[in-house]
Design a protein around this motif. Structure first.
Motif, mmCIF file in Angstrom:
data_model
loop_
_atom_site.group_PDB
_atom_site.id
_atom_site.type_symbol
_atom_site.label_atom_id
_atom_site.label_comp_id
_atom_site.label_asym_id
_atom_site.label_seq_id
_atom_site.Cartn_x
_atom_site.Cartn_y
_atom_site.Cartn_z
ATOM 1 N N LEU A 14 0.751 -0.998 -0.080
ATOM 2 C CA LEU A 14 -0.097 -0.142 -0.066
ATOM 3 C C LEU A 14 0.948 1.349 0.032
ATOM 4 C CD1 LEU A 14 -3.119 0.734 -0.022
ATOM 5 C CD2 LEU A 14 -2.782 1.097 2.684
ATOM 6 N N PHE A 15 1.997 1.203 0.712
ATOM 7 C CA PHE A 15 2.876 2.290 0.758
ATOM 8 C C PHE A 15 3.487 2.844 -0.452
ATOM 9 C CE2 PHE A 15 6.725 4.503 1.419
ATOM 10 C CZ PHE A 15 6.651 5.218 2.340
ATOM 11 N N TYR A 16 3.946 1.661 -1.153
ATOM 12 C CA TYR A 16 4.794 1.875 -2.692
ATOM 13 C C TYR A 16 3.603 2.213 -3.770
ATOM 14 C CZ TYR A 16 5.138 -2.993 -3.974
ATOM 15 O OH TYR A 16 4.682 -4.434 -4.270
ATOM 16 N N THR A 17 2.414 1.708 -3.595
ATOM 17 C CA THR A 17 1.691 1.960 -4.516
ATOM 18 C C THR A 17 0.599 3.063 -4.245
ATOM 19 O OG1 THR A 17 -0.095 0.462 -3.578
ATOM 20 C CG2 THR A 17 1.245 -0.439 -5.099
ATOM 21 N N VAL A 18 0.595 3.614 -3.152
ATOM 22 C CA VAL A 18 -0.236 4.916 -2.817
ATOM 23 C C VAL A 18 0.527 6.001 -2.490
ATOM 24 C CG1 VAL A 18 -2.231 5.580 -1.474
ATOM 25 C CG2 VAL A 18 -2.229 3.385 -2.353
ATOM 26 N N VAL A 19 1.344 5.864 -1.511
ATOM 27 C CA VAL A 19 2.097 6.814 -0.723
ATOM 28 C C VAL A 19 2.952 7.173 -1.778
ATOM 29 C CG1 VAL A 19 3.319 7.733 1.365
ATOM 30 C CG2 VAL A 19 1.471 6.093 1.545
ATOM 31 N N THR A 20 3.972 6.552 -2.250
ATOM 32 C CA THR A 20 5.206 6.856 -2.822
ATOM 33 C C THR A 20 4.945 7.660 -4.148
ATOM 34 O OG1 THR A 20 6.554 5.146 -1.819
ATOM 35 C CG2 THR A 20 7.346 6.192 -4.021
ATOM 36 N N PRO A 21 3.853 7.277 -4.942
ATOM 37 C CA PRO A 21 3.661 7.998 -6.203
ATOM 38 C C PRO A 21 3.247 9.544 -5.767
ATOM 39 C CG PRO A 21 2.982 6.153 -6.544
ATOM 40 C CD PRO A 21 3.229 5.919 -4.929
ATOM 41 N N SER A 22 2.558 9.466 -4.814
ATOM 42 C CA SER A 22 1.837 11.069 -4.341
ATOM 43 C C SER A 22 2.825 12.048 -3.819
ATOM 44 C CB SER A 22 0.761 10.904 -3.491
ATOM 45 O OG SER A 22 1.318 10.296 -2.178
ATOM 46 N N LEU A 23 3.945 11.340 -3.183
ATOM 47 C CA LEU A 23 5.154 11.903 -2.588
ATOM 48 C C LEU A 23 6.175 12.316 -3.800
ATOM 49 C CD1 LEU A 23 5.961 10.294 0.687
ATOM 50 C CD2 LEU A 23 4.319 12.308 0.301
ATOM 51 N N ASN A 24 6.389 11.824 -4.744
ATOM 52 C CA ASN A 24 7.355 12.224 -5.771
ATOM 53 C C ASN A 24 7.259 13.456 -6.263
ATOM 54 O OD1 ASN A 24 8.344 9.528 -5.399
ATOM 55 N ND2 ASN A 24 7.825 8.859 -7.188
#
Length: 311
Positions: free
Chosen positions: A279-289
């Motif tokens: 969930l972290f690398y599919t949801v959070v990471t793309p939004s933080l980039n």
């Protein structure tokens, strides 16, 4: 179903994605949080793509690759998050066999592409910092397009091989996947045959597309660090730390969770831990980039001012 109790998933027509159904009281909260992150991903990455296209000052290799990364993140999140939101909102948590096959293919393809693209971006930073006099020759527009194309082709080719091998595995009995989207490890758990060959293949290809890119990225930044230490200009130091620091942060947010999922033994983590890491690398990471790359970036702030007519 055949005589041995094995089933062909295509004959069943659908799978059940259990997702976070173990915590029904959290599903509404997760729906709201994930929807917010998804909208942030759409807005932030579209902003980078449009800004890089409209402002000619950003027509550089760095922003060309950053636009590729933003487009990739848009596709990556859209390949799994809408389905997750539908499952969280309603009681129906199924996905068709064809939908499952398409989702698995694109999630794998886009994830692998990002691994390779991050290596390409680190090479661009290495050329800019360590070979500044030759930068325009090294990062010629045609070569940049070739590097970007190679990233996409390698990702989609690797995914095609993985998907074919995975869907050959016979499944047994139930069609319940204890995950919120179709990943290879989750699918292999449904098999009632020996999947060690598939797991070995997954480990080898994950090492190729996760560990080797990570080693190349760290090598690039090791060379950059040496070049930075020799710099006398404070302005140059700040610019290098701004762009390279942002890239390293993005690399960390992507590679650390990916290694936890694909390289650590499955016995070392629970299925629930795997879900939240994914969930972290599919949801959070793309939004933080987009935030990481633009928040303290003078080029982006200047481009925004020019578009608004303030410069």
């Amino acid at each position: 179903m055949n005589d041995d109790g094995k089933i062909n998933a295509s004959s069943e027509g659908y799978f059940v994605l259990l997702g976070f159904s173990n915590w029904p009281h959290l599903e509404v909260v997760l729906f709201v949080v994930i929807l917010m992150f998804y909208l942030m991903t759409l807005v932030g990455n579209l902003f980078i793509i449009i800004l890089s296209y409209l402002d000619f000052h950003l027509h550089t290799p760095m922003y060309f690759f950053l636009s590729n990364l933003s487009f990739l993140d848009l596709c990556y999140t859209t390949s799994s998050i809408p389905q997750l939101l539908v499952n969280l909102w309603g009681s129906e948590k199924t996905i068709s066999y064809k939908g499952c096959m398409v989702q698995l293919y694109f999630v794998l393809a886009l994830g692998t592409t990002e691994c390779v693209l991050l290596v390409v971006m680190s090479y661009d930073r290495y050329a800019a910092v360590c070979r500044p006099l030759h930068y325009t020759v090294l990062m010629h527009p045609r070569f940049c397009h070739m590097l970007a194309a190679a990233s996409w082709v390698s990702g989609f080719t690797n995914s095609a091989l993985h998907s074919i091998f995975t869907f050959w595995v016979p499944l047994c009995g139930h069609r319940q996947v204890d995950h919120f989207f179709r990943e290879v490890p989750a699918l292999l758990r449904l098999s009632c045959v020996d999947t060690r060959a598939n797991e070995l293949t997954l480990m080898v290809t994950s090492s190729i597309f996760v560990l080797i890119p990570l080693i190349l990225i760290l090598s690039s930044y090791g060379a950059i660090a040496q070049a930075v230490l020799r710099m006398q200009s404070t302005t140059g130091l700040q610019k290098v730390f701004g762009t390279c620091g942002a890239h390293l942060m993005v690399v960390s947010l992507f590679f650390i969770p990916a290694m936890c999922i694909y390289l650590l033994p499955s016995s070392g983590k629970s299925q629930d831990q795997g879900k939240f890491i994914a969930l972290f690398y599919t949801v959070v990471t793309p939004s933080l980039n987009p935030l990481i790359y633009t928040l303290r970036n003078r080029d982006v702030r200047g481009a925004v001012k020019r578009l608004m007519g303030q410069e």
